[in-house]
Design an enzyme around this catalytic site. Sequence first.
Site, mmCIF file in Angstrom:
data_model
loop_
_atom_site.group_PDB
_atom_site.id
_atom_site.type_symbol
_atom_site.label_atom_id
_atom_site.label_comp_id
_atom_site.label_asym_id
_atom_site.label_seq_id
_atom_site.Cartn_x
_atom_site.Cartn_y
_atom_site.Cartn_z
ATOM 1 C CE1 TYR A 127 -3.327 -2.469 5.452
ATOM 2 C CE2 TYR A 127 -3.686 0.142 4.666
ATOM 3 C CZ TYR A 127 -3.695 -1.453 4.419
ATOM 4 O OH TYR A 127 -3.628 -1.941 3.048
ATOM 5 C CB SER A 178 -0.889 0.065 1.268
ATOM 6 O OG SER A 178 -1.670 1.181 1.460
#
Length: 274
Positions: free
Chosen positions: A146, A133
């Site tokens: 995250y 990501s």
Amino acid sequence: MERTVLITGCSSGIGRATAKAFLDEEWTVYATARNPADVETLGDRDGCRIATLDVTDDGDVERVVDRILDEEGRIDCLVNNAGYSQRGPIEDVPTEAVRDQFETNVYGPHRLTRAVLPAMRRRENGAIVNVSSAVGRLAVPGEGVYSGSKHALEAMTDALRNEVREYGITVSLVEPGPVDTPFAERADDEMDELDRSGAYDAFYDMYDDYDSIGAGAPGSVTPERVASDVVNAASATKPAARYPVGPVARAAELVRHLPASLSDKVWGLVRTFT
């Protein structure tokens, strides 16, 4: 000879689009998910071979990898796509939730990688593509857990790339920014379950404002756009180490080089306007 790919997290979004993209390139595709009903149409309608696979379960990983090697004799590519986002300020996220996040996003890819590497090394050929990501390169307030899991995946991928190079195995990262998928729905569910301290309402408001924009938010990309880079990374003789996907991911590449004092000011401005 037709090439074979194992893809995790194919229930929706990037994983499902990636399975279809490999099929379009005439690969034999093993599409997996924790719930087999989620990938049933990929098998019945699209022609994938489907399997139940929970990346946190050692037995599942061994069973699926053994099945593919028995049926195909090879795994040409592993796509580690399964993952989710644990949102919330660091103080509000319990340690158990951090463990769960790393179990899926870090230990899961590690399990799969260890399982497929012996066969790839024997053939001196293979590709591993880890879906990361933009926050794997640039930590985002309110998504520290995250971001941390994706930072860890990126570090492991960088090390692995040079460990297996001599065996003819390539290793790449695909780093999308926002993607038009249901991914944020689980992130919201995870955040809603937090016991909020009351100290970080501004960050919760920021995410509420972001989610209200919905699909098609500025800078977002389609899952098919991400899938295209995954297939490119798997197919190239000399793939890039990283594939940032979309304007947000490319901007993150630049912003991460700023001094911390400047990037902190950027986040201060963001809070001002939320």
